[in-house]
Scaffold this motif. Structure first.
Motif, mmCIF file in Angstrom:
data_model
loop_
_atom_site.group_PDB
_atom_site.id
_atom_site.type_symbol
_atom_site.label_atom_id
_atom_site.label_comp_id
_atom_site.label_asym_id
_atom_site.label_seq_id
_atom_site.Cartn_x
_atom_site.Cartn_y
_atom_site.Cartn_z
ATOM 1 N N ALA A 62 68.538 45.427 81.053
ATOM 2 C CA ALA A 62 69.321 44.348 80.443
ATOM 3 C C ALA A 62 69.175 43.050 81.232
ATOM 4 O O ALA A 62 69.046 41.972 80.652
ATOM 5 C CB ALA A 62 70.791 44.752 80.340
ATOM 6 N N ASP A 63 69.187 43.134 82.556
ATOM 7 C CA ASP A 63 69.013 41.939 83.374
ATOM 8 C C ASP A 63 67.622 41.341 83.188
ATOM 9 O O ASP A 63 67.471 40.125 83.039
ATOM 10 C CB ASP A 63 69.241 42.245 84.852
ATOM 11 C CG ASP A 63 70.714 42.309 85.232
ATOM 12 O OD1 ASP A 63 71.562 41.953 84.398
ATOM 13 O OD2 ASP A 63 70.999 42.711 86.370
ATOM 14 N N LEU A 64 66.578 42.168 83.194
ATOM 15 C CA LEU A 64 65.208 41.672 83.002
ATOM 16 C C LEU A 64 65.068 40.942 81.672
ATOM 17 O O LEU A 64 64.518 39.847 81.603
ATOM 18 C CB LEU A 64 64.206 42.826 83.047
ATOM 19 C CG LEU A 64 63.850 43.377 84.409
ATOM 20 C CD1 LEU A 64 62.999 44.632 84.253
ATOM 21 C CD2 LEU A 64 63.123 42.340 85.237
ATOM 22 N N ARG A 65 65.566 41.555 80.637
ATOM 23 C CA ARG A 65 65.446 40.955 79.306
ATOM 24 C C ARG A 65 66.324 39.713 79.178
ATOM 25 O O ARG A 65 65.938 38.739 78.547
ATOM 26 C CB ARG A 65 65.756 41.981 78.235
ATOM 27 C CG ARG A 65 64.676 43.067 78.193
ATOM 28 C CD ARG A 65 64.933 44.115 77.167
ATOM 29 N NE ARG A 65 63.882 45.122 77.225
ATOM 30 C CZ ARG A 65 63.898 46.237 76.526
ATOM 31 N NH1 ARG A 65 64.909 46.488 75.698
ATOM 32 N NH2 ARG A 65 62.919 47.100 76.640
ATOM 33 N N GLY A 66 67.492 39.739 79.771
ATOM 34 C CA GLY A 66 68.373 38.569 79.746
ATOM 35 C C GLY A 66 67.774 37.381 80.477
ATOM 36 O O GLY A 66 67.885 36.243 80.029
ATOM 37 N N MET A 67 67.103 37.636 81.591
ATOM 38 C CA MET A 67 66.467 36.564 82.346
ATOM 39 C C MET A 67 65.251 36.000 81.627
ATOM 40 O O MET A 67 64.825 34.892 81.910
ATOM 41 C CB MET A 67 66.010 37.078 83.716
ATOM 42 C CG MET A 67 67.127 37.298 84.685
ATOM 43 S SD MET A 67 66.511 37.772 86.311
ATOM 44 C CE MET A 67 66.031 39.464 86.021
ATOM 45 N N SER A 68 64.676 36.735 80.713
ATOM 46 C CA SER A 68 63.439 36.337 80.045
ATOM 47 C C SER A 68 63.640 35.380 78.887
ATOM 48 O O SER A 68 62.677 34.812 78.383
ATOM 49 C CB SER A 68 62.701 37.579 79.547
ATOM 50 O OG SER A 68 62.359 38.392 80.645
ATOM 51 N N THR A 69 64.873 35.183 78.457
ATOM 52 C CA THR A 69 65.115 34.302 77.312
ATOM 53 C C THR A 69 65.454 32.893 77.772
ATOM 54 O O THR A 69 65.975 32.695 78.871
ATOM 55 C CB THR A 69 66.264 34.831 76.433
ATOM 56 O OG1 THR A 69 67.465 34.825 77.202
ATOM 57 C CG2 THR A 69 65.968 36.232 75.923
ATOM 58 N N ILE A 70 65.181 31.929 76.898
ATOM 59 C CA ILE A 70 65.489 30.532 77.211
ATOM 60 C C ILE A 70 66.811 30.096 76.621
ATOM 61 O O ILE A 70 67.299 29.018 76.920
ATOM 62 C CB ILE A 70 64.375 29.590 76.706
ATOM 63 C CG1 ILE A 70 64.243 29.661 75.180
ATOM 64 C CG2 ILE A 70 63.070 29.878 77.404
ATOM 65 C CD1 ILE A 70 63.332 28.631 74.584
ATOM 66 N N ASP A 71 67.387 30.959 75.785
ATOM 67 C CA ASP A 71 68.607 30.563 75.088
ATOM 68 C C ASP A 71 69.557 31.740 74.894
ATOM 69 O O ASP A 71 70.196 31.866 73.868
ATOM 70 C CB ASP A 71 68.281 29.929 73.747
ATOM 71 C CG ASP A 71 67.435 30.829 72.855
ATOM 72 O OD1 ASP A 71 67.093 31.955 73.267
ATOM 73 O OD2 ASP A 71 67.106 30.398 71.739
ATOM 74 N N GLY A 72 69.672 32.572 75.917
ATOM 75 C CA GLY A 72 70.544 33.735 75.817
ATOM 76 C C GLY A 72 72.006 33.409 75.989
ATOM 77 O O GLY A 72 72.865 34.254 75.819
ATOM 78 N N GLY A 73 72.277 32.188 76.361
ATOM 79 C CA GLY A 73 73.668 31.797 76.557
ATOM 80 C C GLY A 73 74.106 32.028 77.984
ATOM 81 O O GLY A 73 73.307 32.037 78.908
#
Length: 141
Positions: free
Chosen positions: A116-127
């Motif tokens: 979850a952390d890896l994928r969350g860090m990979s977005t530019i607009d995850g909030g």
């Protein structure tokens, strides 16, 4: 192959093999979908903090020639840091995996980093999602 594309600490690399893969997919720095771009052909809108937005991740024994357009999709990121799985994010360094963030800094993610952390860090607009591992690395007293 330029030295910048190879980790000098990875003795398992074959000639012409890169150690670093871009994280790609919709809502990533590398190829954000048109819906995340400014009007016209301008750059994407980085809504998340640049120091918390992952761009490149280290992958020991990637099996990827540095000239090939092969990267790692967000959906393929899993909490397998430093596993022996070919192509999985990993490092020959002890204590974690090197990553390039959108602000240009390099941080070493610990092996206990979650999917979850890896994928969350990979977005530019995850909030403003809470990314526990970054809280421990970047904001610890």
């Amino acid at each position: 192959i330029p030295d910048a594309y190879r980790c000098p600490a990875d003795p398992g690399l074959v000639p012409e093999e890169t150690s670093y893969l871009a994280v790609v997919g919709d809502h990533t720095v590398i190829n954000a979908a048109e819906s995340t771009k400014r009007t016209g052909s301008g750059p994407f809108v980085l809504k998340d903090r640049p120091e918390e937005t992952l761009v490149i991740i280290e992958s020991k024994r990637s099996g990827v020639n540095w000239l090939e357009p092969v990267d790692i999709p967000v959906a393929a990121l899993r909490a397998e840091l430093n596993s022996n799985n070919a192509g999985a994010p990993g490092s020959a360094h002890s204590h974690g995996v090197n990553t390039l963030m959108a602000d240009g800094t390099v941080i070493r993610l610990p092996e206990y980093t979650t999917t979850a952390d890896l994928r969350g860090m990979s977005t530019i607009d995850g909030g403003d999602e809470y990314i526990e591992v970054l809280d421990e690395i970047l904001y610890a007293d």
